[in-house]
Design a protein around this motif. Structure first.
Motif, PDB file in Angstrom:
ATOM      1  N   ALA A 222       0.848  -1.191   0.000  1.00 58.86           N
ATOM      2  CA  ALA A 222       0.000   0.000   0.000  1.00 58.86           C
ATOM      3  C   ALA A 222       0.883   1.239   0.000  1.00 58.86           C
ATOM      4  N   ASN A 223       0.285   2.391  -0.269  1.00 56.84           N
ATOM      5  CA  ASN A 223       1.006   3.657  -0.164  1.00 56.84           C
ATOM      6  C   ASN A 223       0.966   4.129   1.284  1.00 56.84           C
ATOM      7  N   TYR A 224       2.127   4.518   1.800  1.00 57.62           N
ATOM      8  CA  TYR A 224       2.214   4.970   3.181  1.00 57.62           C
ATOM      9  C   TYR A 224       2.423   6.477   3.218  1.00 57.62           C
ATOM     10  N   LYS A 225       1.720   7.137   4.118  1.00 59.78           N
ATOM     11  CA  LYS A 225       1.797   8.593   4.208  1.00 59.78           C
ATOM     12  C   LYS A 225       2.904   9.025   5.168  1.00 59.78           C
ATOM     13  N   TYR A 226       4.065   8.479   4.937  1.00 58.70           N
ATOM     14  CA  TYR A 226       5.247   8.925   5.665  1.00 58.70           C
ATOM     15  C   TYR A 226       6.462   8.736   4.763  1.00 58.70           C
ATOM     16  N   LEU A 227       7.529   9.430   5.100  1.00 58.21           N
ATOM     17  CA  LEU A 227       8.756   9.403   4.322  1.00 58.21           C
ATOM     18  C   LEU A 227       9.623   8.252   4.804  1.00 58.21           C
ATOM     19  N   ILE A 228       9.811   7.240   3.973  1.00 59.21           N
ATOM     20  CA  ILE A 228      10.716   6.153   4.333  1.00 59.21           C
ATOM     21  C   ILE A 228      12.154   6.645   4.181  1.00 59.21           C
ATOM     22  N   ASN A 229      12.904   6.591   5.277  1.00 61.46           N
ATOM     23  CA  ASN A 229      14.315   6.969   5.229  1.00 61.46           C
ATOM     24  C   ASN A 229      15.251   5.773   5.263  1.00 61.46           C
ATOM     25  N   GLY A 230      14.705   4.591   5.458  1.00 59.53           N
ATOM     26  CA  GLY A 230      15.511   3.382   5.453  1.00 59.53           C
ATOM     27  C   GLY A 230      14.635   2.157   5.580  1.00 59.53           C
ATOM     28  N   MET A 231      15.140   1.010   5.125  1.00 61.05           N
ATOM     29  CA  MET A 231      14.358  -0.221   5.142  1.00 61.05           C
ATOM     30  C   MET A 231      15.322  -1.401   5.260  1.00 61.05           C
ATOM     31  N   ASP A 239      11.066 -15.572  15.568  1.00 66.40           N
ATOM     32  CA  ASP A 239      10.063 -16.604  15.275  1.00 66.40           C
ATOM     33  C   ASP A 239      10.383 -17.392  14.010  1.00 66.40           C
ATOM     34  N   GLY A 240      11.530 -17.137  13.396  1.00 67.36           N
ATOM     35  CA  GLY A 240      11.908 -17.855  12.190  1.00 67.36           C
ATOM     36  C   GLY A 240      11.351 -17.269  10.916  1.00 67.36           C
ATOM     37  N   ARG A 241      10.592 -16.187  11.005  1.00 67.65           N
ATOM     38  CA  ARG A 241      10.017 -15.544   9.822  1.00 67.65           C
ATOM     39  C   ARG A 241      10.634 -14.160   9.632  1.00 67.65           C
ATOM     40  N   SER A 242      10.582 -13.677   8.386  1.00 63.09           N
ATOM     41  CA  SER A 242      11.163 -12.376   8.075  1.00 63.09           C
ATOM     42  C   SER A 242      10.195 -11.251   8.414  1.00 63.09           C
ATOM     43  N   GLU A 243      10.734 -10.185   8.958  1.00 57.82           N
ATOM     44  CA  GLU A 243       9.992  -8.948   9.155  1.00 57.82           C
ATOM     45  C   GLU A 243      10.635  -7.845   8.323  1.00 57.82           C
ATOM     46  N   ILE A 244       9.831  -6.850   7.963  1.00 58.73           N
ATOM     47  CA  ILE A 244      10.319  -5.679   7.237  1.00 58.73           C
ATOM     48  C   ILE A 244      10.317  -4.508   8.213  1.00 58.73           C
ATOM     49  N   VAL A 245      11.482  -3.921   8.401  1.00 60.11           N
ATOM     50  CA  VAL A 245      11.614  -2.776   9.304  1.00 60.11           C
ATOM     51  C   VAL A 245      11.826  -1.533   8.453  1.00 60.11           C
ATOM     52  N   ALA A 246      11.006  -0.523   8.670  1.00 58.61           N
ATOM     53  CA  ALA A 246      11.143   0.748   7.954  1.00 58.61           C
ATOM     54  C   ALA A 246      11.227   1.870   8.977  1.00 58.61           C
ATOM     55  N   VAL A 247      12.021   2.888   8.638  1.00 55.07           N
ATOM     56  CA  VAL A 247      12.101   4.049   9.526  1.00 55.07           C
ATOM     57  C   VAL A 247      11.710   5.300   8.761  1.00 55.07           C
ATOM     58  N   SER A 248      10.898   6.125   9.408  1.00 51.90           N
ATOM     59  CA  SER A 248      10.628   7.482   8.955  1.00 51.90           C
ATOM     60  C   SER A 248      11.543   8.388   9.781  1.00 51.90           C
ATOM     61  N   PRO A 249      11.535   9.689   9.581  1.00 52.86           N
ATOM     62  CA  PRO A 249      12.414  10.538  10.376  1.00 52.86           C
ATOM     63  C   PRO A 249      12.277  10.351  11.885  1.00 52.86           C
ATOM     64  N   ASP A 250      11.064  10.062  12.381  1.00 56.49           N
ATOM     65  CA  ASP A 250      10.890   9.989  13.836  1.00 56.49           C
ATOM     66  C   ASP A 250      10.145   8.746  14.324  1.00 56.49           C
ATOM     67  N   GLU A 251       9.991   7.724  13.466  1.00 54.85           N
ATOM     68  CA  GLU A 251       9.294   6.510  13.892  1.00 54.85           C
ATOM     69  C   GLU A 251       9.961   5.268  13.306  1.00 54.85           C
ATOM     70  N   ILE A 252       9.723   4.134  13.977  1.00 61.62           N
ATOM     71  CA  ILE A 252      10.157   2.819  13.501  1.00 61.62           C
ATOM     72  C   ILE A 252       8.907   1.977  13.272  1.00 61.62           C
ATOM     73  N   TYR A 253       8.825   1.335  12.112  1.00 63.96           N
ATOM     74  CA  TYR A 253       7.702   0.468  11.769  1.00 63.96           C
ATOM     75  C   TYR A 253       8.226  -0.948  11.550  1.00 63.96           C
ATOM     76  N   VAL A 254       7.513  -1.930  12.086  1.00 60.29           N
ATOM     77  CA  VAL A 254       7.843  -3.334  11.835  1.00 60.29           C
ATOM     78  C   VAL A 254       6.626  -3.989  11.199  1.00 60.29           C
ATOM     79  N   TYR A 255       6.841  -4.597  10.024  1.00 51.35           N
ATOM     80  CA  TYR A 255       5.757  -5.236   9.276  1.00 51.35           C
ATOM     81  C   TYR A 255       6.088  -6.714   9.046  1.00 51.35           C
ATOM     82  N   ARG A 256       5.024  -7.471   8.762  1.00 53.22           N
ATOM     83  CA  ARG A 256       5.184  -8.855   8.313  1.00 53.22           C
ATOM     84  C   ARG A 256       4.228  -9.088   7.147  1.00 53.22           C
ATOM     85  N   LEU A 257       4.695  -9.794   6.138  1.00 50.51           N
ATOM     86  CA  LEU A 257       3.852 -10.095   4.982  1.00 50.51           C
ATOM     87  C   LEU A 257       2.921 -11.249   5.319  1.00 50.51           C
ATOM     88  N   GLU A 258       1.617 -11.007   5.227  1.00 48.48           N
ATOM     89  CA  GLU A 258       0.608 -12.027   5.483  1.00 48.48           C
ATOM     90  C   GLU A 258      -0.469 -11.953   4.414  1.00 48.48           C
TER      91      GLU A 258
END
Length: 561
Positions: A222-231, A239-258
């Motif tokens: 999806a389109n995210y309404k924040y500026l990704i500064n790193g991934m 847990d043996g599964r991959s997560e996607i970590v993204a950072v905006s200027p002032d937040e950390i997001y952790v996602y999993r593909l499901e």
């Protein structure tokens, strides 16, 4: 007289009965079913009116049938809308269909990200008695939408108008060979003409330099309404599964593909004093859970204050903070993921010494030094690997001038690219040189990667970001409008082009090669910023795009290369 009247009435009734039974059958048939094809909503920076019109023409010609199905003209639709945008929900679409006196209404949207397109459409029974017939399709280019529209029309004919079967739609759509490079530019051509010529139905996201690499497997978030500064991608919760970590200027997001969608696992605000500029993940302390290494600046953007997060079984906690290091993880086939660190020096992000960082049981400390060209590289644009295919760990980097540099373990520069790569809008403020100067940005490089070639596992490829500047740097500020990923392989004298992605609107902030969907194959995952939000009252917009690298296979030799 009465007898004569009786004969007259009998003859009249007979004639009427004859006329009724002899009247052509088609004059007694039901009125044709009426269909309103609403103009598709366009979500793109480019003008796609030609494609909107082409889709209307394609669907109209495939659904209309004299005496059975009548498709309203575009003029009737435009008059009903009176310049307003078409409805984008079922209730509004049905209401418009009732207003137009139609039995069915078809509406949808087209979304463009880079050169790729997705279509989302529905055919609705205005009364609501029948279930909708829907289609959602993604394509790496305009041509791939055409067979999707054709199959959609055939599906509607089968399910709604009892003409043919849905299976026949797929069988009736031929899949020709991929078009050869060097053909005419069809970017503004009517899609029906493309379809009739059989072009664009197999159009890979990867544009080959010397091979046609065929693989249509592409995914978009999806389109995210924040500026990704790193991934970054890795198992951060153990847990043996991959997560996607993204950072905006002032937040950390952790996602999993499901089920094909990214689900947000957690989001953490890191405070207004920090400005995140990069992120990496690796299990450096050896406890089975990858730590999250965030390279961050203080808000004046001149002092490095990085930190490390780790999952404690319940939440992500900060295990190190206020670290004066730029961090970057590099993946070595023989040793796995290692952590590189560069000393942060005030006003001089390219001067600090590089080390392989070690965990000593309580802190991350510098270990073996890595020799680099003096004052030329920042670790955010550094990778180690077997670049020369000679079994040695060689450094490849994006230097301060945005050129790819290969350096031997002894620090000797072996090769430098002629073209520039890895441009970024992220920067550290340098020392002010003019009176009244507000900022003096020193721009940082983007990530560069080394991986095994998909064609020859014993050889390496270098993967770099190429963000294209339209007019170069203006007023000491960078402005990118499109971008692509390019891959290279060492040919004995330098890095030769191997393949590249198509150009995408916006700029690429970060790139990873990882098995992000846990299917046993590696994907090329791109963090794309389509709107930076740098203009007042504008909202940033970012997205993630993944491409199945392992599915690539050599095709026929490309001509003219």
């Amino acid at each position: 007289m009465k007898k004569s009247l009786l004969i007259h009435r009998t003859l009249t009734i007979g004639i009427l009965l004859f006329c009724i039974t002899a009247w052509p059958a088609h004059t007694m048939a039901a009125e044709p079913q009426r269909v309103a094809l609403l103009p598709f909503k366009i979500n793109a920076e480019k003008n796609l009116t030609y494609l909107q019109n082409g889709i209307f023409d394609m669907l109209s010609s495939r659904l209309a049938e004299p005496g059975k199905v009548q498709v309203l003209s575009r003029g009737e639709i435009d008059n009903a809308l009176a310049g307003a945008a078409g409805p984008q929900d079922e209730t509004a679409a049905r209401n418009l269909g009732k207003k137009l006196g139609t039995d069915y209404v078809l509406y949808g949207s087209l979304t463009m990200f880079g050169d790729s397109l997705s279509i989302d459409a529905k055919m609705l029974d205005v009364t609501g008695a029948k279930p909708p017939v829907a289609v959602f399709s993604q394509s790496p280019d305009v041509g791939g939408i055409i067979p999707a529209i054709d199959r959609f029309a055939t599906d509607i004919n089968a399910r709604v108008f009892d003409r043919g079967t849905p299976e026949a739609a797929v069988a009736a759509t031929p899949i020709p060979a991929a078009p050869q490079p060097g053909t005419q530019d069809d970017s503004r051509a009517h899609p029906e003409k493309l379809y009739q010529r059989g072009e664009g139905q197999v159009s890979p996201f990867i544009t080959p330099k010397d091979l046609v690499l065929q693989s249509p497997n592409m995914w978009k978030s999806a389109n995210y309404k924040y500026l990704i500064n790193g991934m970054a991608i890795g198992d951060v919760d153990g847990d043996g599964r991959s997560e996607i970590v993204a950072v905006s200027p002032d937040e950390i997001y952790v996602y999993r593909l499901e089920k094909g969608q990214l689900r947000e696992i957690t989001r953490q605000d890191v405070g207004s004093e920090r400005y995140n500029i990069g992120v990496d993940v690796a299990d450096i302390n050896g406890n089975g859970r990858a730590e999250i290494f965030v390279t961050a600046l203080t808000r004046p953007k001149n002092v490095v204050r990085s930190y490390v997060k780790e999952f404690d079984g319940k939440v992500f906690v900060e295990i190190a903070q206020d670290l004066p290091w730029f961090f970057r993880v590099t993946d070595l086939p023989a040793r796995g993921r290692i952590l590189l660190g560069q000393e942060a020096r005030l006003y001089a992000p390219y001067r600090g010494r590089l080390y392989e960082m070690q965990w000593d049981g309580g802190a991350y400390l510098p270990g073996n030094p890595i020799i680099t060209p003096s004052e030329q590289v920042n670790v955010l644009g550094v990778a180690l690997g077997d670049v020369l295919n000679n079994g040695e760990e060689t450094m490849v980097a994006i230097d301060r001038d945005n050129r790819i540099v290969i350096t031997s373990p002894s620090g000797e520069t072996l090769w430098t690219s002629g073209d520039k790569y890895g441009g970024s809008t992220l920067y550290v403020n340098g020392e002010k040189t003019d009176q009244g100067q507000e900022e003096n940005p020193i721009y940082l490089p983007t990530r560069i990667l080394i991986r095994n070639s998909p064609e020859d596992k014993d050889k390496s490829q270098v993967i770099a970001v190429n963000n294209h500047e339209v007019m170069g740097m203006r007023w000491n500020r960078r402005d990118f409008t499109n971008a692509q990923i390019e891959a290279f392989a060492w040919d004995g004298v330098g890095l030769a082009p191997a393949w590249s992605t198509r150009k995408m609107a916006g700029f690429i902030r970060d790139v990873q090669v990882a098995d992000f969907d846990d299917d046993g194959r590696q994907e090329l995952v791109i963090a794309l910023v389509t709107k930076s939000g740098s203009i007042v009252l504008t909202t940033p917009k970012s997205t993630l795009i993944a491409y199945e690298l392992e599915a690539m296979s050599p095709g026929p030799q490309a001509s003219g290369q």
